[in-house]
Design an enzyme around this catalytic site. Structure first.
Site, PDB file in Angstrom:
ATOM      1  N   ARG A 121      12.762 -53.491  77.022  1.00 39.79           N
ATOM      2  CA  ARG A 121      13.617 -53.149  78.169  1.00 39.79           C
ATOM      3  C   ARG A 121      13.807 -51.631  78.236  1.00 39.79           C
ATOM      4  O   ARG A 121      13.364 -50.888  77.368  1.00 39.79           O
ATOM      5  CB  ARG A 121      14.980 -53.840  78.042  1.00 39.79           C
ATOM      6  CG  ARG A 121      15.762 -53.424  76.805  1.00 39.79           C
ATOM      7  CD  ARG A 121      17.096 -54.135  76.716  1.00 39.79           C
ATOM      8  NE  ARG A 121      17.890 -53.636  75.597  1.00 39.79           N
ATOM      9  CZ  ARG A 121      19.164 -53.938  75.392  1.00 39.79           C
ATOM     10  NH1 ARG A 121      19.785 -54.743  76.231  1.00 39.79           N
ATOM     11  NH2 ARG A 121      19.817 -53.441  74.353  1.00 39.79           N
TER      12      ARG A 121
ATOM     13  N   ASP B  18      10.471 -55.697  63.030  1.00 38.34           N
ATOM     14  CA  ASP B  18      11.702 -55.011  62.647  1.00 38.34           C
ATOM     15  C   ASP B  18      11.267 -53.692  62.032  1.00 38.34           C
ATOM     16  O   ASP B  18      10.721 -53.664  60.926  1.00 38.34           O
ATOM     17  CB  ASP B  18      12.471 -55.860  61.625  1.00 38.34           C
ATOM     18  CG  ASP B  18      13.768 -55.210  61.173  1.00 38.34           C
ATOM     19  OD1 ASP B  18      13.942 -53.999  61.403  1.00 38.34           O
ATOM     20  OD2 ASP B  18      14.610 -55.909  60.567  1.00 38.34           O
TER      21      ASP B  18
ATOM     22  N   TYR C 246      24.955 -41.869  65.576  1.00 37.76           N
ATOM     23  CA  TYR C 246      23.873 -41.722  66.555  1.00 37.76           C
ATOM     24  C   TYR C 246      23.462 -40.251  66.690  1.00 37.76           C
ATOM     25  O   TYR C 246      22.266 -39.925  66.719  1.00 37.76           O
ATOM     26  CB  TYR C 246      24.360 -42.269  67.900  1.00 37.76           C
ATOM     27  CG  TYR C 246      23.327 -42.370  68.987  1.00 37.76           C
ATOM     28  CD1 TYR C 246      22.372 -43.390  68.981  1.00 37.76           C
ATOM     29  CD2 TYR C 246      23.320 -41.475  70.057  1.00 37.76           C
ATOM     30  CE1 TYR C 246      21.436 -43.504  70.008  1.00 37.76           C
ATOM     31  CE2 TYR C 246      22.389 -41.586  71.076  1.00 37.76           C
ATOM     32  CZ  TYR C 246      21.456 -42.597  71.046  1.00 37.76           C
ATOM     33  OH  TYR C 246      20.538 -42.700  72.062  1.00 37.76           O
TER      34      TYR C 246
ATOM     35  N   LYS D  90      19.761 -38.815  65.859  1.00 45.15           N
ATOM     36  CA  LYS D  90      18.955 -38.176  66.894  1.00 45.15           C
ATOM     37  C   LYS D  90      18.646 -36.722  66.551  1.00 45.15           C
ATOM     38  O   LYS D  90      17.578 -36.208  66.892  1.00 45.15           O
ATOM     39  CB  LYS D  90      19.654 -38.279  68.257  1.00 45.15           C
ATOM     40  CG  LYS D  90      19.729 -39.696  68.804  1.00 45.15           C
ATOM     41  CD  LYS D  90      18.352 -40.355  68.913  1.00 45.15           C
ATOM     42  CE  LYS D  90      18.372 -41.613  69.756  1.00 45.15           C
ATOM     43  NZ  LYS D  90      17.040 -42.269  69.821  1.00 45.15           N
TER      44      LYS D  90
END
Length: 251
Positions: free
Chosen positions: A14, A61, A152, A156
């Site tokens: 997606r 995974d 996060y 990143k």
């Protein structure tokens, strides 16, 4: 256009991953549509095949080394040696630091950093053998810091350092490595963020657009277009870069 090369896109069921898989297929790549649940890949892979492309849905995974090695071997066998890798798989577990659990931290770091490491390690042999390779890692504007995203943001930002190191190590083999750092993109993930905050998604989008110089939010296809260029022959002299695709400069 067909050139016989194979690309892998993780987190491709997606959002940005799906848009990237479709774009690379349109560019002539055979595409491995990789996600945690193989059945979730079927729609994107079918779309590509219906449009005349070549695609294979593969459940991996990315945090599990054995699954990564087996999955990449299967892709090489069924589609051809993967010489393009887009590390897009990612999750969010947002919370303020004092509320963030160790599990919240570990799971986000594992998917983004360990996943990108394992996938790149598994694919690099195919790239160096071909003396052609393109690795694109998905960073984020959050790499510069974002409230409630210590995990996060760290992941990143880490991907940017990882990218630059890959560029240094693999350049002599004809392999480039770059990172794309999206700003606000309209996806299921940002919709989930709005829901968690108790804000109607349309209001969430409108606010994000108002804060963006081009006065709109990004779409997955905006990111896919940049990735498409970085995976092309023409991008062979672009390596070790972090490209912010955010609708304007960031503070």
């Amino acid at each position: 256009m067909t050139h016989g090369r194979t690309a892998i896109v993780t987190g491709a069921a997606r959002g940005i991953g799906a848009a990237t898989a479709r774009r690379l297929a349109a560019d002539g790549f055979a595409v491995a549509v990789v996600d945690l649940d193989e059945s979730a890949c079927d729609e994107v892979a079918s779309n590509i095949r219906e449009a005349g492309g070549s695609a294979l849905g593969v459940g991996i995974d990315v945090t599990e080394a054995e699954q990564v090695e087996a999955g990449v071997a299967r892709i090489a066998d069924e589609l051809g040696p993967p010489v393009v890798l887009v590390n897009n798989a990612g999750i969010i577990r947002d919370n303020l630091l004092f509320r963030m659990s160790e599990s919240d931290w570990d799971s986000v770091i594992d998917v983004h950093l360990r996943g990108a490491f394992l996938m790149a390690r598994a694919c690099q042999a195919h790239m160096t053998a071909a003396t052609f390779g393109r690795i694109v890692n998905l960073s984020s504007s959050s790499a510069q810091g974002n409230r409630g995203q210590a995990n996060y943001s760290a992941a990143k930002a880490g991907l940017q350092g990882f990218t630059k190191t890959l560029a240094i190590e693999l350049g002599k083999f004809g392999v480039t490595a770059n990172a794309v750092a999206p700003g606000f993109i309209q996806t299921d993930m940002t919709a989930a963020t709005a829901e968690r905050m108790g804000v109607p998604f349309e209001d969430f989008l409108a606010h994000a657009a108002s804060q963006t110089p081009v006065q709109r939010v990004g779409q997955p296809e905006d990111i896919a277009a940049t990735i498409s260029f970085l995976c092309s022959e023409e991008a062979g002299f672009v390596s070790g870069q972090v490209i912010y695709v955010a609708g304007g400069p960031l503070d």
